[in-house]
Design an enzyme around this catalytic site. Structure first.
Site, PDB file in Angstrom:
ATOM      1  CE  LYS A   1      -3.848  -2.343   2.227  1.00  0.00           C
ATOM      2  NZ  LYS A   1      -4.530  -2.722   3.465  1.00  0.00           N
TER       3      LYS A   1
ATOM      4  CD  GLN B   1      -3.464  -4.150   6.727  1.00  0.00           C
ATOM      5  OE1 GLN B   1      -3.317  -3.194   5.973  1.00  0.00           O
ATOM      6  NE2 GLN B   1      -4.136  -5.237   6.385  1.00  0.00           N
TER       7      GLN B   1
ATOM      8  CG  ASP C   1     -10.066  -0.069   5.215  1.00  0.00           C
ATOM      9  OD1 ASP C   1      -9.846  -0.354   4.030  1.00  0.00           O
ATOM     10  OD2 ASP C   1      -9.345  -0.448   6.167  1.00  0.00           O
TER      11      ASP C   1
END
Ligand code: NAP
Length: 324
Positions: A54, A98, A124
């Site tokens: 990422k 994460q 997200d």
């Protein structure tokens, strides 16, 4: 006949190229690139790889992404404090914590963290406000993996409207948003999970079958209607030689990769499904690259929204349309 391969890497590249001019225009106008704050707790090897990818992709795309690390034994309060600091940061338009978080943080840690992230920085798509907007089909920030899958299906001319879709897996980050996105595109959707009876029978009704469970080669040919489009979200690290030898023929690319590295990443879908399905996403190179491309796109969308939307010049150049 062998299934058509749905090339996620190529579609992800397309999305990145389309987003690039809008990222450049934002950077020129705001005097800084869109900013993404990533937080990694602990040292889970898979998470390390995801985060590294990422960061690299964000830098390649002209975004500013930075990583804050916390140790595996950090208390939840420390993580909440980092999120608060990112919530208030002017330089960060998107925040990504994460998952999974270490079990020691407590059973409700993820929920508390995702609830705390500002909804307009929630790249997200996990904040309850963004989930609610998705349910009502007016979302701006949608979970990256399922929105990437929709891009892949649409750009690969896989029809969705009027089809039957089955999603195996009901997580907040993949299964549920996937089902909603398919529903909003007029598929008739069934969600399956670990307590669904007669799973192969249900799966076999699908014109579009999405598997997001994380069990290597679980979806065998008896789950698949001939000609169906099969999307393999699962990623599992496989190091058991006997299983690898059962799944992949000697001399195949996957076997060679296993011989070289001692383990390979495999999906939920058994290789034999390639003989029945009409279209299939590979693992690797299917859904994974799309997830990252959509993360970059979500960061741009969040940055734009926080900086007064699009100006007339950008609208004229079609950057808004291409970034959405
Ligand atoms: P998760 O939160 O663990 O959810 C797994 C889901 O699968 C649950 O709903 C579970 O059912 C269901 N399930 C497990 N075993 C099953 C079985 N035997 N039969 C039917 N359903 C079963 O996982 P996730 O976060 O959604 O991720 C799923 C997989 O996708 C993982 O392999 C993950 O690594 C991968 N993934 C890949 C990407 C990518 O970019 N490629 C992105 C995200 C996730 P219950 O709810 O009943 O327990």
């Amino acid at each position: 006949m062998a299934a058509r391969i749905l090339d996620g890497a190529a579609v992800a590249q397309q999305i990145r190229s389309e987003t690039a001019p809008a990222i450049a225009a934002f950077t020129e106008r705001a005097g800084r690139p869109p900013g993404l704050g990533i937080v990694l707790v602990g040292d889970d090897p898979a998470s390390e790889i995801y985060v590294r990818n990422k960061l690299r992709s964000a830098a390649d795309a002209g975004l500013r992404a930075d990583l804050q690390r916390l140790s595996a034994v950090a208390p939840l309060a420390d993580l909440l404090a980092v999120v608060e600091q990112l919530n208030h940061s002017e330089a960060h338009d998107g925040i990504l914590v994460q998952s999974p978080l270490p079990a020691a943080m407590g059973a409700d840690a993820e929920r508390r963290v995702f609830d705390l992230i500002r909804a307009d920085k929630d790249v997200d798509g996990l904040h309850p406000v963004n989930v609610g907007s998705l349910v009502q089909n007016r979302a701006t920030l949608v979970a990256c993996t399922p929105s990437g899958i929709i891009e892949l299906l649409e750009r690969s001319q896989v029809p969705i409207a009027g089809t039957r879709a089955v999603v195996i897996g009901r997580s907040d980050i993949v299964g549920k948003p996937m089902a909603l996105l398919l529903l909003h595109r007029h598929a008739t959707v069934t969600i399956c999970h670990s307590r669904t009876p007669d799973l192969p029978l249900v799966a076999r009704t699908a014109d579009i079958l999405v598997s997001a469970i994380g069990r290597p080669a679980f979806v065998t040919r008896d789950f698949v209607k001939p000609g169906a489009a099969v999307v393999d979200v699962g990623t599992s690290q496989l190091s058991d030689r006997a299983v690898v030898e059962r799944l992949f023929a000697a001399g195949s690319k996957r076997r060679d990769a296993f011989e070289k590295r001692g383990s390979i990443v495999v999906g939920d879908v058994h290789p034999e499904v390639g003989e029945v399905a009409g279209a299939l996403t590979p693992v690797p190179g299917g859904v994974g690259p799309l997830t990252i491309a959509m993360l970059l796109k979500n960061t741009l969308i969040a940055a734009r929204a926080r900086h007064g939307g699009w100006d007339r010049r950008e609208r004229r150049r079609g950057l808004e349309r291409r970034a959405r």
